[in-house]
Design a protein around this motif. Sequence first.
Motif, mmCIF file in Angstrom:
data_model
loop_
_atom_site.group_PDB
_atom_site.id
_atom_site.type_symbol
_atom_site.label_atom_id
_atom_site.label_comp_id
_atom_site.label_asym_id
_atom_site.label_seq_id
_atom_site.Cartn_x
_atom_site.Cartn_y
_atom_site.Cartn_z
ATOM 1 N N HIS A 9 -10.364 -12.023 -41.050
ATOM 2 C CA HIS A 9 -11.116 -11.712 -40.151
ATOM 3 C C HIS A 9 -11.757 -10.491 -39.803
ATOM 4 C CE1 HIS A 9 -12.628 -13.545 -36.104
ATOM 5 N NE2 HIS A 9 -12.075 -12.542 -35.764
ATOM 6 N N ARG A 10 -10.852 -9.623 -39.737
ATOM 7 C CA ARG A 10 -11.319 -8.387 -39.336
ATOM 8 C C ARG A 10 -12.402 -7.679 -40.166
ATOM 9 N NH1 ARG A 10 -11.195 -3.220 -40.477
ATOM 10 N NH2 ARG A 10 -10.183 -3.403 -42.328
ATOM 11 N N LEU A 11 -12.215 -8.108 -41.711
ATOM 12 C CA LEU A 11 -13.220 -7.505 -42.834
ATOM 13 C C LEU A 11 -14.698 -8.173 -42.728
ATOM 14 C CD1 LEU A 11 -10.748 -7.188 -45.897
ATOM 15 C CD2 LEU A 11 -11.898 -5.181 -44.625
ATOM 16 N N LEU A 12 -14.738 -9.582 -42.072
ATOM 17 C CA LEU A 12 -15.852 -10.257 -41.903
ATOM 18 C C LEU A 12 -16.769 -9.449 -41.056
ATOM 19 C CD1 LEU A 12 -14.973 -14.127 -42.295
ATOM 20 C CD2 LEU A 12 -16.183 -12.662 -43.823
ATOM 21 N N SER A 13 -16.085 -9.118 -39.908
ATOM 22 C CA SER A 13 -16.617 -8.269 -38.536
ATOM 23 C C SER A 13 -17.084 -6.938 -39.172
ATOM 24 C CB SER A 13 -15.675 -8.322 -37.459
ATOM 25 O OG SER A 13 -15.217 -9.606 -37.286
ATOM 26 N N HIS A 14 -16.698 -6.345 -40.125
ATOM 27 C CA HIS A 14 -17.140 -4.990 -40.674
ATOM 28 C C HIS A 14 -17.504 -4.940 -42.193
ATOM 29 C CE1 HIS A 14 -14.489 -4.591 -37.299
ATOM 30 N NE2 HIS A 14 -15.090 -3.401 -36.997
ATOM 31 N N ILE A 15 -18.267 -6.076 -42.538
ATOM 32 C CA ILE A 15 -18.665 -6.285 -43.955
ATOM 33 C C ILE A 15 -19.362 -5.066 -44.568
ATOM 34 C CG2 ILE A 15 -20.560 -7.589 -43.610
ATOM 35 C CD1 ILE A 15 -18.056 -8.402 -46.278
ATOM 36 N N GLU A 16 -20.006 -4.408 -43.685
ATOM 37 C CA GLU A 16 -20.898 -3.313 -43.801
ATOM 38 C C GLU A 16 -20.240 -2.171 -44.352
ATOM 39 O OE1 GLU A 16 -20.095 -2.685 -39.756
ATOM 40 O OE2 GLU A 16 -20.726 -4.475 -40.870
ATOM 41 N N GLU A 17 -18.749 -2.091 -44.071
ATOM 42 C CA GLU A 17 -18.213 -0.829 -44.313
ATOM 43 C C GLU A 17 -17.855 -0.713 -45.946
ATOM 44 O OE1 GLU A 17 -14.563 -0.918 -42.465
ATOM 45 O OE2 GLU A 17 -15.502 -0.807 -40.313
ATOM 46 N N GLU A 18 -18.028 0.594 -46.341
ATOM 47 C CA GLU A 18 -17.886 0.824 -47.877
ATOM 48 C C GLU A 18 -16.371 0.239 -48.398
ATOM 49 O OE1 GLU A 18 -17.947 4.511 -50.800
ATOM 50 O OE2 GLU A 18 -18.013 5.006 -48.805
ATOM 51 N N GLY A 19 -16.663 -0.728 -49.434
ATOM 52 C CA GLY A 19 -15.229 -1.142 -50.043
ATOM 53 C C GLY A 19 -14.843 -2.260 -49.332
ATOM 54 N N ALA A 20 -15.454 -2.920 -48.430
ATOM 55 C CA ALA A 20 -15.026 -4.103 -47.533
ATOM 56 C C ALA A 20 -15.183 -5.223 -48.534
ATOM 57 C CB ALA A 20 -15.927 -4.356 -46.301
ATOM 58 N N LEU A 21 -15.909 -5.404 -49.406
ATOM 59 C CA LEU A 21 -16.248 -6.370 -50.287
ATOM 60 C C LEU A 21 -14.962 -6.690 -51.148
ATOM 61 C CD1 LEU A 21 -20.347 -6.507 -50.838
ATOM 62 C CD2 LEU A 21 -18.845 -8.080 -49.404
ATOM 63 N N ASP A 22 -14.710 -5.445 -51.745
ATOM 64 C CA ASP A 22 -13.602 -5.493 -52.612
ATOM 65 C C ASP A 22 -12.090 -5.960 -51.947
ATOM 66 O OD1 ASP A 22 -15.295 -4.609 -54.729
ATOM 67 O OD2 ASP A 22 -14.895 -2.641 -54.462
ATOM 68 N N LYS A 23 -12.072 -5.357 -50.665
ATOM 69 C CA LYS A 23 -10.867 -5.876 -50.092
ATOM 70 C C LYS A 23 -10.954 -7.151 -49.637
ATOM 71 C CE LYS A 23 -10.390 -1.008 -47.747
ATOM 72 N NZ LYS A 23 -10.338 -0.398 -46.607
ATOM 73 N N LEU A 24 -12.188 -7.472 -49.413
ATOM 74 C CA LEU A 24 -12.436 -9.122 -49.003
ATOM 75 C C LEU A 24 -11.705 -10.030 -50.175
ATOM 76 C CD1 LEU A 24 -13.325 -10.825 -46.446
ATOM 77 C CD2 LEU A 24 -15.683 -10.800 -47.602
ATOM 78 N N ALA A 25 -12.100 -9.723 -51.136
ATOM 79 C CA ALA A 25 -11.777 -10.266 -52.281
ATOM 80 C C ALA A 25 -10.406 -10.456 -52.708
ATOM 81 C CB ALA A 25 -12.679 -9.737 -53.601
ATOM 82 N N ARG A 26 -9.807 -9.318 -52.480
ATOM 83 C CA ARG A 26 -8.314 -9.165 -52.600
ATOM 84 C C ARG A 26 -7.600 -10.066 -51.745
ATOM 85 N NH1 ARG A 26 -9.473 -3.926 -53.720
ATOM 86 N NH2 ARG A 26 -8.643 -3.234 -51.839
ATOM 87 N N VAL A 27 -8.166 -9.967 -50.496
ATOM 88 C CA VAL A 27 -7.530 -10.865 -49.167
ATOM 89 C C VAL A 27 -7.577 -12.342 -49.536
ATOM 90 C CG1 VAL A 27 -7.523 -11.219 -46.872
ATOM 91 C CG2 VAL A 27 -7.534 -8.896 -47.620
ATOM 92 N N GLN A 28 -8.599 -12.589 -50.005
ATOM 93 C CA GLN A 28 -9.324 -14.113 -50.742
ATOM 94 C C GLN A 28 -8.143 -14.554 -51.546
ATOM 95 O OE1 GLN A 28 -13.333 -13.685 -51.107
ATOM 96 N NE2 GLN A 28 -13.858 -15.030 -49.273
ATOM 97 N N GLN A 29 -7.833 -13.942 -52.328
ATOM 98 C CA GLN A 29 -7.234 -14.243 -53.487
ATOM 99 C C GLN A 29 -5.594 -14.416 -52.838
ATOM 100 O OE1 GLN A 29 -6.635 -11.563 -56.555
ATOM 101 N NE2 GLN A 29 -5.555 -12.851 -57.929
ATOM 102 N N GLY A 30 -5.276 -13.589 -51.943
ATOM 103 C CA GLY A 30 -3.939 -13.870 -51.315
ATOM 104 C C GLY A 30 -3.783 -14.909 -50.404
ATOM 105 N N ILE A 31 -4.700 -15.419 -49.567
ATOM 106 C CA ILE A 31 -4.985 -16.488 -49.047
ATOM 107 C C ILE A 31 -5.013 -17.600 -49.958
ATOM 108 C CG2 ILE A 31 -6.189 -17.767 -47.130
ATOM 109 C CD1 ILE A 31 -7.064 -15.081 -46.125
#
Length: 643
Positions: free
Chosen positions: A102-124
Amino acid sequence: MSLIELKKASLHYGTRILLDGIDLSIDKGQRVCLIGRNGAGKSSLLKVLSGDVLLDDGSVWRQPTLKVARLEQDLPEADDLSVYDVVSSGLNEVGALLAEYHRLLSHIEEEGALDKLARVQQGIDSQDGWSLQQRVETVITKLDLPADKTMAELSGGWRRRVALAKALVIEPDLLLLDEPTNHLDVLAIEWLEKQVLEFRGAVVFITHDRSLLQSLATDIVELDRGHIRSWHGDYKSFLEFREQQLLEEERHNALFDKRLAEEESWIRQGIKARRTRNEGRVRALKAMRVERSERRERQGNAKIEINAGGLSGKLVAQLENVSHRFSDEAAWVIDRFTSTVIRGDRIGFIGPNGAGKSTLLKIILGQLTPTEGKVQCGTNIEIAYFDQLRDQLDLEKNAVDNVSEGRDSITIGDRTRHIISYLSDFLFTGDRARTPLKALSGGERNRVLLAKLFSKPSNLLVLDEPTNDLDVETLELLEEILAQFDGTILLVSHDRAFLDNVVTSTIAFEGNGKVREYVGGYEDWIRQGGRWNSEQATAGADNAKPVDTQEKDKKTSINEGGGAAETAPSKTKLSYKLQRELNSLPAEIESLEERVSEIEAEMAEPGFYEQDHQAIDAVVQKLSDVQTELEAKYARWDELEAM
């Protein structure tokens, strides 16, 4: 079907026995209220049910798949965590992943956010967490929570709501609530009541709010001296049951004590009691002595007495078109309010937290000058102020030092008493009275403040949330004392039953600066058409935004016949003379009803109609006259209440 069972459960804290071999079973669909004196062990029993405290003896059986959630008495921290983070944390590891997503979706423009989001999605994905995300969002939506706000931005009532959401998100089979109404205003309490009624699992809750207790509880469990007293039914019927139980206990104890006294008298006869044939009787006496020494006496009630001051002037305060706001750009907190406070009035203040109740109190007491309007304060006013934050107490000092302020004795009316004797009326033993306040419970600190408050002469009591943390017995005693107080009372409380039992009129903050006065307590306010504005009722917590009251007043409600009924107009304040007349009518009506019963009993006597007909006619005429007077009193009562 039982969800959890306690068998022969025992729990001791030092020499204090909290649970003494109790048996308790909680079934699906039950709403069980735990009641008992402050310090009886109610919160400890909740912790035993949740598994946070282990028993000293006995056993706990839980259904293998049982899910338990506990709403603690203390509020969540006002920190930088978002509401979404706190709610999802109820789901443990998966919740942490969902919060990060939820936090990464709100700060998707941050550098590296997409990579972190992918890892979190995999964990979910690996933990099948998307269904749980839907659950978190559903709970947040249902409770109308601001998901992205931090806890530091929320008031106490909203943080309490977030804590409830955290408990509900795991979809528990058993929900444990420890004083859930703490820090909530009346709107939020009504909202909480609705949520608990809609909950389909079992609920065990602790509360001293008698209105909430009566509305929610299907079963009552009283914890008393280490034992429990269970009742299937509502609170009112439980009170009758408990009274019977206590009377039976007193009768049994009296018989036991009488037998023990007889045996003690016998043993003192000397050699006859020592003969071989009486050894069994001697052993029985020893057993009786042991049983008597182990008896735990029921704690007595507090003995509260107010140190009344001299009479104030007949006029306590008069407000004419008083309006107040805190800046030129701010909305009106109070908008053109007019009222007269007369000596002997008992006035309750109701409304959401932050609505302006304390502001109006300060204006009435002359401590704050309103933005507009005129205020006239009365003469010879002696104020005793009960502060809900207990700022008058020094937590490093004990009860003796806080109340005595250097004195050895306290003078109440024409009696002088030692400070320890005075504090014993508020249920403090010598040791407890010398314990620093920081080591006392919230209920004990409240009793210290009441003792301090009532030790000083006063004719105007200002009570700001005096019921917090007090047990039911002390609440009921406080109600009786306030009803007998000859001075004036200004009471701020969210306890609906306490308001109904104490006040004679109510000042309600209904939104958008509109402040109106009604005859009677909270239920009378409802009956006379009083209501919160629509946004307040929807929010059910403090900091609700008021709607335009003029538009609200234009709305209509549908009556039972299907027609439209205008909203009931606000009632004007009765004059001093009329208010006194209204207050005296119930006693006069009761006296007349008793007179009617006496005359009817006289006429029912077997020899009544054997008298002279003139004597019979005189009694019949007397009955007719009293009944006519009674009907006139009832009509006058209806007339005054309708004003």
